[in-house]
Design a protein around this motif. Sequence first.
Motif, PDB file in Angstrom:
ATOM      1  N   VAL A 772       0.755  -1.197  -0.073  1.00  0.00           N
ATOM      2  CA  VAL A 772      -0.018   0.209  -0.003  1.00  0.00           C
ATOM      3  C   VAL A 772       0.893   1.095   0.019  1.00  0.00           C
ATOM      4  CG1 VAL A 772      -1.791   1.290   1.112  1.00  0.00           C
ATOM      5  CG2 VAL A 772      -1.830  -1.202   1.459  1.00  0.00           C
ATOM      6  N   ASP A 773       0.633   2.167  -0.861  1.00  0.00           N
ATOM      7  CA  ASP A 773       1.697   3.375  -1.028  1.00  0.00           C
ATOM      8  C   ASP A 773       0.504   4.572  -1.558  1.00  0.00           C
ATOM      9  OD1 ASP A 773       1.186   2.952  -3.500  1.00  0.00           O
ATOM     10  OD2 ASP A 773       2.952   2.177  -4.153  1.00  0.00           O
ATOM     11  N   GLU A 774       1.431   5.625  -1.857  1.00  0.00           N
ATOM     12  CA  GLU A 774       0.666   6.946  -2.154  1.00  0.00           C
ATOM     13  C   GLU A 774      -0.410   6.857  -3.389  1.00  0.00           C
ATOM     14  OE1 GLU A 774       3.680   6.648  -1.382  1.00  0.00           O
ATOM     15  OE2 GLU A 774       4.237   7.687   0.628  1.00  0.00           O
ATOM     16  N   GLU A 775       0.055   5.855  -4.241  1.00  0.00           N
ATOM     17  CA  GLU A 775      -0.539   5.687  -5.574  1.00  0.00           C
ATOM     18  C   GLU A 775      -1.914   4.988  -5.310  1.00  0.00           C
ATOM     19  OE1 GLU A 775       1.776   3.867  -8.524  1.00  0.00           O
ATOM     20  OE2 GLU A 775       3.359   5.482  -8.256  1.00  0.00           O
ATOM     21  N   ASN A 776      -2.047   4.391  -4.286  1.00  0.00           N
ATOM     22  CA  ASN A 776      -3.289   3.643  -4.335  1.00  0.00           C
ATOM     23  C   ASN A 776      -4.506   4.580  -3.701  1.00  0.00           C
ATOM     24  OD1 ASN A 776      -1.186   1.338  -2.994  1.00  0.00           O
ATOM     25  ND2 ASN A 776      -2.817   0.471  -4.548  1.00  0.00           N
ATOM     26  N   ILE A 777      -5.493   4.325  -4.161  1.00  0.00           N
ATOM     27  CA  ILE A 777      -6.941   5.359  -3.571  1.00  0.00           C
ATOM     28  C   ILE A 777      -7.870   4.493  -3.115  1.00  0.00           C
ATOM     29  CG2 ILE A 777      -6.351   6.964  -5.722  1.00  0.00           C
ATOM     30  CD1 ILE A 777      -8.502   5.789  -6.964  1.00  0.00           C
ATOM     31  N   CYS A 778      -8.916   5.104  -2.415  1.00  0.00           N
ATOM     32  CA  CYS A 778     -10.053   4.515  -1.863  1.00  0.00           C
ATOM     33  C   CYS A 778     -11.069   4.383  -2.813  1.00  0.00           C
ATOM     34  CB  CYS A 778     -10.491   5.516  -0.669  1.00  0.00           C
ATOM     35  SG  CYS A 778     -12.252   4.879  -0.027  1.00  0.00           S
ATOM     36  N   GLU A 779     -11.702   3.118  -3.234  1.00  0.00           N
ATOM     37  CA  GLU A 779     -12.406   3.011  -4.412  1.00  0.00           C
ATOM     38  C   GLU A 779     -14.081   3.538  -3.828  1.00  0.00           C
ATOM     39  OE1 GLU A 779     -11.486   1.605  -6.894  1.00  0.00           O
ATOM     40  OE2 GLU A 779      -9.567   0.767  -6.463  1.00  0.00           O
ATOM     41  N   ILE A 785      -5.538   6.684  -0.373  1.00  0.00           N
ATOM     42  CA  ILE A 785      -5.606   5.764   0.720  1.00  0.00           C
ATOM     43  C   ILE A 785      -4.877   5.988   2.090  1.00  0.00           C
ATOM     44  CG2 ILE A 785      -3.938   3.873   0.107  1.00  0.00           C
ATOM     45  CD1 ILE A 785      -7.802   3.151   1.171  1.00  0.00           C
ATOM     46  N   LEU A 786      -3.848   6.605   1.569  1.00  0.00           N
ATOM     47  CA  LEU A 786      -2.933   6.878   3.084  1.00  0.00           C
ATOM     48  C   LEU A 786      -3.117   8.438   3.042  1.00  0.00           C
ATOM     49  CD1 LEU A 786       0.248   4.883   2.331  1.00  0.00           C
ATOM     50  CD2 LEU A 786      -1.414   4.237   3.700  1.00  0.00           C
ATOM     51  N   PRO A 787      -3.250   9.087   4.478  1.00  0.00           N
ATOM     52  CA  PRO A 787      -3.399  10.147   4.708  1.00  0.00           C
ATOM     53  C   PRO A 787      -2.147  11.025   4.386  1.00  0.00           C
ATOM     54  CG  PRO A 787      -3.164   9.213   6.667  1.00  0.00           C
ATOM     55  CD  PRO A 787      -3.216   8.041   5.670  1.00  0.00           C
ATOM     56  N   SER A 788      -2.229  12.392   3.988  1.00  0.00           N
ATOM     57  CA  SER A 788      -1.141  13.302   3.778  1.00  0.00           C
ATOM     58  C   SER A 788      -0.236  13.177   4.846  1.00  0.00           C
ATOM     59  CB  SER A 788      -1.355  14.711   3.351  1.00  0.00           C
ATOM     60  OG  SER A 788      -2.360  15.045   4.223  1.00  0.00           O
ATOM     61  N   ASP A 789      -1.013  13.280   6.154  1.00  0.00           N
ATOM     62  CA  ASP A 789      -0.187  13.585   7.334  1.00  0.00           C
ATOM     63  C   ASP A 789      -0.121  12.226   8.273  1.00  0.00           C
ATOM     64  OD1 ASP A 789       1.016  14.205   9.762  1.00  0.00           O
ATOM     65  OD2 ASP A 789      -0.558  15.548  10.526  1.00  0.00           O
ATOM     66  N   ALA A 791       1.232  11.204  10.395  1.00  0.00           N
ATOM     67  CA  ALA A 791       1.187  11.278  12.091  1.00  0.00           C
ATOM     68  C   ALA A 791      -0.227  10.796  12.428  1.00  0.00           C
ATOM     69  CB  ALA A 791       1.808  12.641  12.824  1.00  0.00           C
ATOM     70  N   LYS A 792      -1.398  11.186  11.827  1.00  0.00           N
ATOM     71  CA  LYS A 792      -2.652  11.261  12.127  1.00  0.00           C
ATOM     72  C   LYS A 792      -2.987   9.587  12.200  1.00  0.00           C
ATOM     73  CE  LYS A 792      -4.256  15.757  10.610  1.00  0.00           C
ATOM     74  NZ  LYS A 792      -5.197  16.264   9.955  1.00  0.00           N
ATOM     75  N   PRO A 793      -3.904   9.174  13.144  1.00  0.00           N
ATOM     76  CA  PRO A 793      -4.394   7.856  13.213  1.00  0.00           C
ATOM     77  C   PRO A 793      -5.209   7.577  11.716  1.00  0.00           C
ATOM     78  CG  PRO A 793      -5.658   9.197  14.687  1.00  0.00           C
ATOM     79  CD  PRO A 793      -4.481  10.067  14.270  1.00  0.00           C
ATOM     80  N   PHE A 794      -5.207   6.470  11.267  1.00  0.00           N
ATOM     81  CA  PHE A 794      -6.011   6.138  10.216  1.00  0.00           C
ATOM     82  C   PHE A 794      -6.268   4.587  10.162  1.00  0.00           C
ATOM     83  CE2 PHE A 794      -1.923   5.633   8.709  1.00  0.00           C
ATOM     84  CZ  PHE A 794      -1.742   4.211   7.763  1.00  0.00           C
ATOM     85  N   SER A 795      -7.494   4.118   9.353  1.00  0.00           N
ATOM     86  CA  SER A 795      -7.943   2.618   9.433  1.00  0.00           C
ATOM     87  C   SER A 795      -8.240   2.459   7.901  1.00  0.00           C
ATOM     88  CB  SER A 795      -9.193   2.498  10.366  1.00  0.00           C
ATOM     89  OG  SER A 795      -9.616   1.224  10.093  1.00  0.00           O
ATOM     90  N   VAL A 796      -7.628   1.280   7.218  1.00  0.00           N
ATOM     91  CA  VAL A 796      -7.845   0.989   6.017  1.00  0.00           C
ATOM     92  C   VAL A 796      -8.555  -0.541   5.829  1.00  0.00           C
ATOM     93  CG1 VAL A 796      -6.732   0.671   3.682  1.00  0.00           C
ATOM     94  CG2 VAL A 796      -5.995   2.386   5.067  1.00  0.00           C
ATOM     95  N   VAL A 797      -9.173  -0.906   5.032  1.00  0.00           N
ATOM     96  CA  VAL A 797      -9.430  -2.276   4.616  1.00  0.00           C
ATOM     97  C   VAL A 797      -9.122  -2.624   3.375  1.00  0.00           C
ATOM     98  CG1 VAL A 797     -11.539  -3.830   4.854  1.00  0.00           C
ATOM     99  CG2 VAL A 797     -11.639  -2.061   6.285  1.00  0.00           C
ATOM    100  N   HIS A 806     -11.084   3.214   2.834  1.00  0.00           N
ATOM    101  CA  HIS A 806     -11.078   3.817   3.987  1.00  0.00           C
ATOM    102  C   HIS A 806     -12.138   2.907   4.983  1.00  0.00           C
ATOM    103  CE1 HIS A 806      -9.378   7.335   2.190  1.00  0.00           C
ATOM    104  NE2 HIS A 806      -8.549   7.045   2.726  1.00  0.00           N
ATOM    105  N   LYS A 807     -12.006   2.757   5.868  1.00  0.00           N
ATOM    106  CA  LYS A 807     -12.817   1.997   6.721  1.00  0.00           C
ATOM    107  C   LYS A 807     -13.954   2.754   7.208  1.00  0.00           C
ATOM    108  CE  LYS A 807     -13.303  -0.534  11.073  1.00  0.00           C
ATOM    109  NZ  LYS A 807     -12.774  -1.220  12.559  1.00  0.00           N
ATOM    110  N   GLU A 808     -14.077   4.115   7.295  1.00  0.00           N
ATOM    111  CA  GLU A 808     -15.140   4.994   7.498  1.00  0.00           C
ATOM    112  C   GLU A 808     -16.221   5.055   6.193  1.00  0.00           C
ATOM    113  OE1 GLU A 808     -11.506   7.556   6.891  1.00  0.00           O
ATOM    114  OE2 GLU A 808     -11.932   5.752   8.115  1.00  0.00           O
ATOM    115  N   CYS A 809     -15.401   4.545   5.189  1.00  0.00           N
ATOM    116  CA  CYS A 809     -16.177   4.679   3.744  1.00  0.00           C
ATOM    117  C   CYS A 809     -16.930   3.416   3.601  1.00  0.00           C
ATOM    118  CB  CYS A 809     -15.430   4.774   2.538  1.00  0.00           C
ATOM    119  SG  CYS A 809     -14.439   6.398   2.410  1.00  0.00           S
TER     120      CYS A 809
END
Length: 841
Positions: A772-779, A785-789, A791-797, A806-809
């Motif tokens: 998973v890198d910066e080129e992947n997007i949330c479908e 798919i990865l946040p720009s920051d 340091a912030k918490p995130f969750s990915v499925v 994104h889990k929230e999506c």
Amino acid sequence: MAEAEEQEEESEEEPKLKYERLSNGVTEILQKDAASCMTVHDKFLALGTHYGKVYLLDVQGNITQKFDVSPVKINQISLDESGEHMGVCSEDGKVQVFGLYSGEEFHETFDCPIKIIAVHPQYVRSSCKQFVTGGKKLLLFERSWMSRWKSSVLHEGEGNIRSVKWRGHLIAWANNMGVKIFDITSKQRITNVPRDDISLRPDMYPCSLCWKDNVTLIIGWGTSVKICSVKERHASEMRDLPSRYVEIVSQFETEFYISGLAPLCDQLVVLSYVKEVSEKTEREYCARPRLDIIQPLAETCEEISSDALTVRGFQENECRDYHLEYSEGESLFYIVSPRDVVVAKERDQDDHIDWLLEKKKYEEALMAAEISQRNIKRHKILDIGLAYINHLVEKGDYDIAARKCQKILGKNAALWEYEVYKFKEIGQLKAISPYLPRGDPVLKPLIYEMILHEFLESDYEGFATLIREWPGDLYNNSVIVQAVRDHLKKDSQNRTLLKTLAELYTYDKNYGNALEIYLTLRHKDVFQLIHKHNLFSSIKDKIVLLMDFDSEKAVDMLLDNEDKISIKKVVEELEDRPELQHVYLHKLFKRDHHKGQRYHEKQISLYAEYDRPNLLPFLRDSTHCPLEKALEICQQRNFVEETVYLLSRMGNSRSALKMIMEELHDVDKAIEFAKEQDDGELWEDLILYSIDKPPFITGLLNNIGTHVDPILLIHRIKEGMEIPNLRDSLVKILQDYNLQILLREGCKKILVADSLSLLKKMHRTQMKGVLVDEENICESCLSPILPSDAAKPFSVVIFHCRHMFHKECLPVPSMASPAQFCNICSAKHRGPGSAILEMKK
């Protein structure tokens, strides 16, 4: 008689030499004078006479120069190798040595006859100004540095010196006692070869000397020939001996007295003086001299050829009157006698051909001319060939003569025509006909027509052969056609003439008439003619004739050319011949099941009438056949198999089965039919029909096991019924059941093993990580798919299908179905699209 046969046999051997008289100036000289000696150079001849004259002649015998040397007989003439200096000696003791093109001269008169003279072969050189003379003694003359001549005696005391030959550094001479050889370099006499027959007078039978090469001396004296070889003595053997010695390598006797010798390669040319005894007077007389070619051997010789020479005045000549001189360069041999000079030459290829022609050996002469065509001058291959043809014709070998014309006449049209007319005159045109040129060259049409008319009058088969083999443009076709038609008026049913006329029509592009004749004759070439010249428009009304002749070829041709003759037209033409119509439509159906679909209904009746074995295959393969019509025809003709097929095809399987059982009584066929239909009710009907028929029960027990439970059949068998081979049938049922159980267990094991293997493979795949890198997007929201920051918490499925959210999506899973699935893949059940990874931070 024996002598005549021997002469005839000898005449079959080709002579080795040819002869001609030296004429022109020589003839004039010998009319007034007599030849006494001659010497030969490659460029000219020198002839000495009894009246003391010396004539220089060219090779044709023309006088180029004359010298008056003496009033008496010239004994000998000697030339050096260059031909520029000449030495002459005469009976009155005169000796002259002079240059033919220079002023130098030696002149002296001795007090006794000088018999011989020999100048040094290299006399032209200043260091070789030497010559020898011989009378009562052998004198060597040498010119000193003061240009004075000094003489020295080489030999004396053994009678007159009568012959001398100088070659290189060796001088050979003969006196009354024998032959001596002197080495001019070492000033030593190296040998003495004594004469064999001392009874012969040396002045009447002089010695003949000849150098074959620088070290080989040939001596002929009387009837004896010796070949001597001069060899170098080994240093250890010399002591007081000469440095060279002589070895006699060959010695033999001849039949006649020797007057002259000359070398010819490894053979010898011998001029012989012949004496014979008259049968009438029993007196000895001088016969014609002989010139023999012999092959020397160690102690004898082999005669190669022998010619008797008719020289002028031979009856009066003695052995000493003949001389043999030769030209080394050209293999010319001069036979010199007082009244005649004859030249003998090796026969060339022209002479060889002359002899072959004289002996009527024309084929050998022709072969010799072809092999040596660059070397022959007087003969032409064509002339020899024409003579050969004439000879064969005279002998009556007409076929051989005609065959030779091909090779001899070649491309000469005029000669061909001339020879054809010659063969016509003798009534042998048939003999030359197979060999006439047909391309290059082409003769006049009249020639070919003349031969064709000759065959037409007497040999129809030969005429037909020529028409087949000869191109049609060689002759006037219309003339020959008319001639054939005239002959057909007398014999209208002659198949050979009719066939030939058809071929002539074909050459003339009159294909309609040719086709008509071919069809009348039922000739195999009719189909080739139609194809070759596209005559399909001409055969539309002749289809029945073609089919009658060869239905297979006719149908193939018609089907291959449907665009030229339609199927409809063919069927209409064959309407009155249904058996031929069937052959055509059957072949059409085999090629294409759909082309003749409009005629499938008609074909049912045709198959039923003419070809029942192919009816059932037709019904199976045709999709355009009216089944009701077919069933009606088959039921009318009681065709059970075809009716069964039609009933089953129309869906009336029970009636079809009933017909098999009642009409055919074939349980195996009934079982096979039931298997094909795979209908339980049919099996029930089959069991009911068979239950009271023991043979049918046996058949069912043997074949039913894999399709119907055998218990159904066994329970219905009445007690006490005797069934053939019941035990074997029951055993087979049990074996089949056993086999089924084994197959199922085997299949189960394979299925379990494959399932386990695939499960393990899926588990390994699902356990692998996903990048998973910066080129992947949330479908869902299409943002990275990865946040720009980071340091912030995130969750990915991430799902197994590699779609990321994104889990929230994602929608919140319900309590009834806690599993999450990829929205894009729309998976309904848990599978590859189920979540495989949840990333949190």
